[in-house]
Write a protein that holds these residues in place. Sequence first.
Motif, mmCIF file in Angstrom:
data_model
loop_
_atom_site.group_PDB
_atom_site.id
_atom_site.type_symbol
_atom_site.label_atom_id
_atom_site.label_comp_id
_atom_site.label_asym_id
_atom_site.label_seq_id
_atom_site.Cartn_x
_atom_site.Cartn_y
_atom_site.Cartn_z
ATOM 1 N N PHE A 1 2.125 7.798 -6.479
ATOM 2 C CA PHE A 1 1.733 8.122 -5.391
ATOM 3 C C PHE A 1 3.198 8.722 -4.417
ATOM 4 N N HIS A 2 2.713 9.146 -3.195
ATOM 5 C CA HIS A 2 3.773 9.782 -2.548
ATOM 6 C C HIS A 2 4.799 9.182 -1.828
ATOM 7 N N PRO A 3 5.853 7.961 -2.391
ATOM 8 C CA PRO A 3 6.675 7.581 -1.021
ATOM 9 C C PRO A 3 6.859 8.147 0.083
ATOM 10 N N GLU A 4 7.402 9.483 -0.295
ATOM 11 C CA GLU A 4 7.173 10.469 1.028
ATOM 12 C C GLU A 4 6.117 10.266 2.837
ATOM 13 N N LYS A 5 5.588 10.059 2.268
ATOM 14 C CA LYS A 5 4.144 9.938 2.645
ATOM 15 C C LYS A 5 3.235 8.478 3.057
ATOM 16 N N SER A 6 4.128 7.187 2.276
ATOM 17 C CA SER A 6 4.208 6.189 2.563
ATOM 18 C C SER A 6 4.420 4.645 3.240
ATOM 19 N N GLY A 7 5.435 5.619 4.559
ATOM 20 C CA GLY A 7 6.178 5.004 5.714
ATOM 21 C C GLY A 7 6.800 3.836 5.129
ATOM 22 N N LYS A 8 6.706 2.914 5.317
ATOM 23 C CA LYS A 8 7.705 1.648 5.465
ATOM 24 C C LYS A 8 8.121 2.062 3.431
ATOM 25 N N ALA A 9 7.488 0.990 3.234
ATOM 26 C CA ALA A 9 7.855 1.259 1.858
ATOM 27 C C ALA A 9 7.852 1.945 1.210
ATOM 28 N N GLY A 10 7.366 3.524 1.693
ATOM 29 C CA GLY A 10 7.645 4.487 0.355
ATOM 30 C C GLY A 10 9.445 4.845 0.609
ATOM 31 N N GLU A 11 9.734 4.771 2.324
ATOM 32 C CA GLU A 11 11.142 4.439 2.232
ATOM 33 C C GLU A 11 11.868 3.869 1.406
ATOM 34 N N GLN A 12 11.633 2.250 1.246
ATOM 35 C CA GLN A 12 12.486 1.428 -0.142
ATOM 36 C C GLN A 12 12.219 2.181 -1.131
ATOM 37 N N ILE A 13 10.846 2.302 -1.542
ATOM 38 C CA ILE A 13 11.043 3.392 -3.380
ATOM 39 C C ILE A 13 11.763 4.249 -2.723
ATOM 40 N N LEU A 14 12.468 5.186 -1.859
ATOM 41 C CA LEU A 14 13.421 6.414 -1.648
ATOM 42 C C LEU A 14 15.203 5.312 -1.707
ATOM 43 N N TYR B 1 0.341 -1.044 -0.012
ATOM 44 C CA TYR B 1 -0.037 -0.134 0.269
ATOM 45 C C TYR B 1 0.657 1.688 -0.394
ATOM 46 N N PHE B 2 0.591 2.014 -0.969
ATOM 47 C CA PHE B 2 0.838 3.609 -1.069
ATOM 48 C C PHE B 2 -0.161 4.287 -1.043
ATOM 49 N N TYR B 3 0.469 5.872 -0.405
ATOM 50 C CA TYR B 3 -0.437 6.708 -0.665
ATOM 51 C C TYR B 3 -0.876 8.198 -1.828
ATOM 52 N N PHE B 4 -1.936 8.073 -1.805
ATOM 53 C CA PHE B 4 -2.237 8.589 -3.427
ATOM 54 C C PHE B 4 -3.234 10.041 -2.389
ATOM 55 N N VAL B 5 -2.345 11.355 -4.065
ATOM 56 C CA VAL B 5 -3.538 12.343 -3.530
ATOM 57 C C VAL B 5 -3.178 12.976 -5.143
ATOM 58 N N HIS B 6 -3.957 12.395 -5.629
ATOM 59 C CA HIS B 6 -4.682 12.487 -7.468
ATOM 60 C C HIS B 6 -5.381 12.525 -8.051
ATOM 61 N N SER B 7 -5.709 13.860 -9.149
ATOM 62 C CA SER B 7 -7.087 13.553 -9.540
ATOM 63 C C SER B 7 -7.030 13.617 -11.011
ATOM 64 N N TYR B 8 -5.820 13.219 -11.155
ATOM 65 C CA TYR B 8 -5.656 12.977 -13.011
ATOM 66 C C TYR B 8 -4.486 12.210 -12.073
ATOM 67 N N PHE B 9 -4.285 11.035 -13.666
ATOM 68 C CA PHE B 9 -4.238 9.254 -14.083
ATOM 69 C C PHE B 9 -2.790 9.717 -15.091
ATOM 70 N N ILE B 10 -2.514 8.937 -15.337
ATOM 71 C CA ILE B 10 -1.409 8.204 -16.204
ATOM 72 C C ILE B 10 -2.434 6.655 -16.453
ATOM 73 N N GLN B 11 -2.448 7.341 -18.165
ATOM 74 C CA GLN B 11 -3.539 5.404 -18.734
ATOM 75 C C GLN B 11 -2.037 4.867 -18.699
ATOM 76 N N ALA B 12 -3.082 3.359 -17.965
ATOM 77 C CA ALA B 12 -1.993 2.026 -17.858
ATOM 78 C C ALA B 12 -1.837 1.799 -19.805
ATOM 79 N N ASP B 13 -0.304 1.404 -19.559
ATOM 80 C CA ASP B 13 0.413 1.090 -20.567
ATOM 81 C C ASP B 13 2.029 -0.493 -20.685
#
Length: 196
Positions: free
Chosen positions: A177-190, A137-149
């Motif tokens: 998503f915002h890795p900086e607001k996504s806890g340990k999983a987000g920190e792993q991305i960074l 799980y990751f934290y999202f805040v957005h009204s626009y999205f990029i098409q899946a490809d």
Amino acid sequence: MIGIVNYGAGNIFSLTAALDRVGIGYGMVNNVDDFEQYDRIIIPGVGHAGAAMQKLEETGLVQHIISLKKPVLGICVGMQLLTSFSEEGQAELLDIVPLKTLHFDKRIGKKVPHMGWNSISPKMDCPLFENITDNSYFYFVHSYFIQADEQYTCAFCTYDVAFSAAIQKGNFYGVQFHPEKSGKAGEQILLNFSRL
């Protein structure tokens, strides 16, 4: 060391706090010469893609970003800037990844913005998602999205429609998503990005 593109459109405090937590060194990219000081670049972003692109153009950094050969990570609107076009402001963007940024409102029956925690399905061969399990799980805040490809999407998410939670083209990566607001999983991305 990571250089954060400082163009007035990013929630930089949250990002720098997360980098501090995991012990990743960083500094600000304010002009073209600053790029040389860093071996990786993050383009943060919060708000309106069209306005963010305009601010980025005003900095004079656009052509230099497009020509970068070092790893680059766009976060949220920073990821959307990597695409060719956004319905937000009908804006032409950096056109690094040949996908479009679309508005949820015209395409789903759910509440917009998509806000909160959601699970993703990463492609296992994407180095950005090393040590990240499927359906994390990751934290999202957005009204626009990029098409899946299939070619450029390296992690999928669903909010009524499937969309790109992350994209990659060569040395350019983006996460919606915002890795900086996504806890340990987000920190792993960074951390993964800091090791690319």
